[in-house]
Scaffold this motif. Structure first.
Motif, mmCIF file in Angstrom:
data_model
loop_
_atom_site.group_PDB
_atom_site.id
_atom_site.type_symbol
_atom_site.label_atom_id
_atom_site.label_comp_id
_atom_site.label_asym_id
_atom_site.label_seq_id
_atom_site.Cartn_x
_atom_site.Cartn_y
_atom_site.Cartn_z
ATOM 1 N N GLY A 80 0.782 -1.224 0.000
ATOM 2 C CA GLY A 80 0.000 0.000 0.000
ATOM 3 C C GLY A 80 0.814 1.275 0.000
ATOM 4 N N LYS A 81 2.130 1.172 -0.034
ATOM 5 C CA LYS A 81 2.974 2.364 0.016
ATOM 6 C C LYS A 81 3.429 2.791 -1.376
ATOM 7 N N THR A 82 3.817 4.053 -1.469
ATOM 8 C CA THR A 82 4.390 4.604 -2.699
ATOM 9 C C THR A 82 5.824 5.016 -2.425
ATOM 10 N N ILE A 83 6.713 4.543 -3.244
ATOM 11 C CA ILE A 83 8.126 4.885 -3.120
ATOM 12 C C ILE A 83 8.465 5.926 -4.182
ATOM 13 N N GLU A 84 9.052 7.026 -3.756
ATOM 14 C CA GLU A 84 9.471 8.074 -4.682
ATOM 15 C C GLU A 84 10.953 7.905 -4.994
ATOM 16 N N TRP A 85 11.250 7.718 -6.277
ATOM 17 C CA TRP A 85 12.633 7.603 -6.748
ATOM 18 C C TRP A 85 12.961 8.933 -7.417
ATOM 19 N N VAL A 86 13.735 9.756 -6.727
ATOM 20 C CA VAL A 86 14.034 11.105 -7.201
ATOM 21 C C VAL A 86 15.291 11.095 -8.060
ATOM 22 N N ILE A 87 15.170 11.675 -9.247
ATOM 23 C CA ILE A 87 16.281 11.810 -10.188
ATOM 24 C C ILE A 87 16.579 13.305 -10.335
ATOM 25 N N PHE A 140 14.255 0.496 -14.263
ATOM 26 C CA PHE A 140 14.368 -0.316 -13.055
ATOM 27 C C PHE A 140 13.148 -0.210 -12.147
ATOM 28 N N ALA A 141 12.429 0.920 -12.167
ATOM 29 C CA ALA A 141 11.354 1.152 -11.195
ATOM 30 C C ALA A 141 10.289 0.051 -11.181
ATOM 31 N N PRO A 142 9.687 -0.322 -12.307
ATOM 32 C CA PRO A 142 8.649 -1.372 -12.241
ATOM 33 C C PRO A 142 9.214 -2.740 -11.858
ATOM 34 N N LEU A 143 10.464 -3.003 -12.233
ATOM 35 C CA LEU A 143 11.084 -4.274 -11.849
ATOM 36 C C LEU A 143 11.308 -4.314 -10.343
ATOM 37 N N LEU A 144 11.747 -3.183 -9.789
ATOM 38 C CA LEU A 144 11.939 -3.098 -8.346
ATOM 39 C C LEU A 144 10.618 -3.283 -7.615
ATOM 40 N N ALA A 145 9.565 -2.661 -8.125
ATOM 41 C CA ALA A 145 8.242 -2.777 -7.487
ATOM 42 C C ALA A 145 7.783 -4.226 -7.425
ATOM 43 N N GLU A 146 8.108 -5.002 -8.434
ATOM 44 C CA GLU A 146 7.716 -6.409 -8.455
ATOM 45 C C GLU A 146 8.443 -7.226 -7.394
ATOM 46 N N GLU A 147 9.653 -6.803 -7.032
ATOM 47 C CA GLU A 147 10.480 -7.613 -6.136
ATOM 48 C C GLU A 147 10.444 -7.151 -4.682
ATOM 49 N N LEU A 148 10.083 -5.902 -4.418
ATOM 50 C CA LEU A 148 9.980 -5.457 -3.033
ATOM 51 C C LEU A 148 8.776 -6.107 -2.361
ATOM 52 N N GLY A 150 5.389 -6.650 -0.702
ATOM 53 C CA GLY A 150 4.190 -5.824 -0.711
ATOM 54 C C GLY A 150 3.936 -5.154 -2.035
ATOM 55 N N ASN A 151 4.872 -5.292 -2.974
ATOM 56 C CA ASN A 151 4.724 -4.723 -4.326
ATOM 57 C C ASN A 151 4.221 -3.272 -4.302
ATOM 58 N N PRO A 152 5.023 -2.360 -3.719
ATOM 59 C CA PRO A 152 4.609 -0.963 -3.678
ATOM 60 C C PRO A 152 4.647 -0.329 -5.060
ATOM 61 N N THR A 153 4.057 0.840 -5.186
ATOM 62 C CA THR A 153 4.174 1.635 -6.403
ATOM 63 C C THR A 153 5.482 2.417 -6.326
ATOM 64 N N VAL A 154 6.292 2.322 -7.364
ATOM 65 C CA VAL A 154 7.550 3.081 -7.419
ATOM 66 C C VAL A 154 7.390 4.162 -8.474
ATOM 67 N N ASP A 170 13.261 7.170 7.194
ATOM 68 C CA ASP A 170 13.684 5.875 7.719
ATOM 69 C C ASP A 170 12.745 4.735 7.337
ATOM 70 N N ASP A 171 11.750 5.032 6.498
ATOM 71 C CA ASP A 171 10.777 3.987 6.179
ATOM 72 C C ASP A 171 10.971 3.369 4.803
ATOM 73 N N GLY A 172 12.027 3.761 4.101
ATOM 74 C CA GLY A 172 12.320 3.149 2.811
ATOM 75 C C GLY A 172 11.492 3.653 1.660
ATOM 76 N N THR A 173 10.777 4.760 1.836
ATOM 77 C CA THR A 173 9.913 5.249 0.752
ATOM 78 C C THR A 173 10.577 6.345 -0.084
ATOM 79 N N LEU A 174 11.863 6.604 0.153
ATOM 80 C CA LEU A 174 12.600 7.576 -0.656
ATOM 81 C C LEU A 174 13.862 6.939 -1.184
ATOM 82 N N LEU A 175 14.007 7.002 -2.509
ATOM 83 C CA LEU A 175 15.187 6.489 -3.197
ATOM 84 C C LEU A 175 15.735 7.632 -4.044
ATOM 85 N N PHE A 176 17.044 7.705 -4.177
ATOM 86 C CA PHE A 176 17.664 8.797 -4.936
ATOM 87 C C PHE A 176 18.641 8.217 -5.947
#
Length: 362
Positions: free
Chosen positions: A32-39, A54-62, A64-68, A91-97
């Motif tokens: 149910g979470k959304t991960i923001e990958w900031v470029i 990479f974003a949709p592939l990562l979503a498949e493997e994390l 809970g299958n969050p939205t990236v 600290d919750d893993g919802t931000l990627l850079f």
């Protein structure tokens, strides 16, 4: 390990010697979470294409299958976004850079605008890339594998800035004796390609993902002529042809064929050092400072699962090229190579930037 001897084999060897083992992921659930990958670039460049791959592939493997979701924060050649990320403490893993060589080089050169510290961040994936330089058809007709017929041409190039990854092509063209006038200030290499397409620039280069997505079509249609790649490193640290573009000569080959261009000595050593820092480990994905180890481990496992997919080699070669992908401890080791160049190379490049473009980093 020095920059000049960096290879994947060396990185893996160091990790094994240190006794570092890939950790097992603890129970982390992103349902149910959304991960923001900031470029920190525009949505038209190679980093955007890399993250969007990479974003949709990562979503498949994390778990809970969050939205990236990939978001963009261009500005100052990525320094704006990197300075922003330095201040984040999720600290919750919802931000990627995501960073590229254009983020690494100002850091390496001591650019006073840099307020970020790579050592504070947590790398979870790193991948190499290549780059292809190309010409417009008129000037491309003068290219014969050397730059001898291009030395009287005045070129225009759309650049993010001389302290960014663009210093690799800018220095290479100067070594070839070419007259290339950069127009500084674009927000991403995709904007440079658009300048080329509109005829506002007469020479361009793209990292592999950007070239595969857009520039290769121009070359195939005869609207551009491929000149050279920067090459790749073999297991012994030698520059060889880029595995994604084996039919295009490397800069080293073109230099060897061009009068006055040397593949040894101070200038070559400086160019090679920054090429190695900027391309074999060119794009990195980070979690911010303060991220719990179990979240880091979860991302490491997810990226490892992405790379282990049966179809990964095929789909990645078409979208981002045929390059090494590093995860976990290997990503940490790769980061060390990407953010280290010899002092002699830094000194040369710093002086060259001042002399060639009036850029002072003091």
């Amino acid at each position: 390990m020095t920059v000049s001897t960096f290879t994947r084999r060396a990185v893996v060897g160091l990790i094994a010697a240190a006794g570092i083992a890939a950790p097992a992921a603890a129970e982390v659930d992103f349902s149910g979470k959304t991960i923001e990958w900031v470029i920190p670039f525009s949505e038209t460049g190679g980093s955007a294409k890399w993250a969007n791959f990479f974003a949709p592939l990562l979503a498949e493997e994390l778990p809970g299958n969050p939205t990236v979701v990939v978001k963009f924060m261009p500005g100052a050649g990525s320094t704006k976004g990197a300075n922003w990320f330095q201040e984040q403490d999720h600290d919750d893993g919802t931000l990627l850079f995501g960073t590229s060589g254009s983020t690494q080089f100002p850091y390496l050169l001591g650019d006073p605008r840099v307020r970020y510290e790579y050592k504070d961040w947590n790398p979870v994936m790193a991948s190499g890339t290549g780059g292809v330089a190309y010409l417009n058809p008129e000037d491309g007709a003068k290219f014969d594998g050397s730059a001898n017929g291009l030395k009287d041409v005045d070129f225009i190039y759309g650049s993010q800035g001389a302290t960014r990854l663009d210093l690799v092509p800018l220095l290479a063209w100067q070594m070839l004796g070419m007259n290339v006038e950069p127009v500084f200030g674009i927000k991403g290499r995709g904007d440079g390609r658009l300048m080329f397409e509109r005829g506002e620039a007469t020479i361009d280069y793209q990292t592999s993902s950007g070239y595969l997505k857009g520039s290769a079509e121009m070359v195939a249609a005869g609207d551009a002529v491929a000149m050279m790649t920067w090459g790749a490193l073999d297991a012994d640290g030698n520059i060889v042809r880029d595995p994604t573009f084996p039919d295009i000569p490397t800069f080293k080959e073109v230099c060897e064929a061009t009068e006055g261009c040397e593949t040894s000595g101070e200038v070559w050593d400086a160019w090679r050092a920054f090429f190695v820092a900027g391309f074999p480990v060119q794009k990195l994905a980070f979690l911010p400072a303060g991220t719990p180890q179990e979240v880091i481990d979860t991302y490491t496992a997810a990226f490892e699962a992405v790379v282990a997919r049966a179809d990964f080699a095929d789909i990645s070669s078409k979208r981002v090229g045929k390059y090494q992908v590093f995860t976990g401890a290997e990503a940490q080791g790769a980061l060390g190579t990407a953010t280290s160049v010899p002092d002699e190379a830094k000194t040369f490049v710093t002086n060259w930037l001042q002399e060639a473009y009036g850029v002072s980093l003091n």
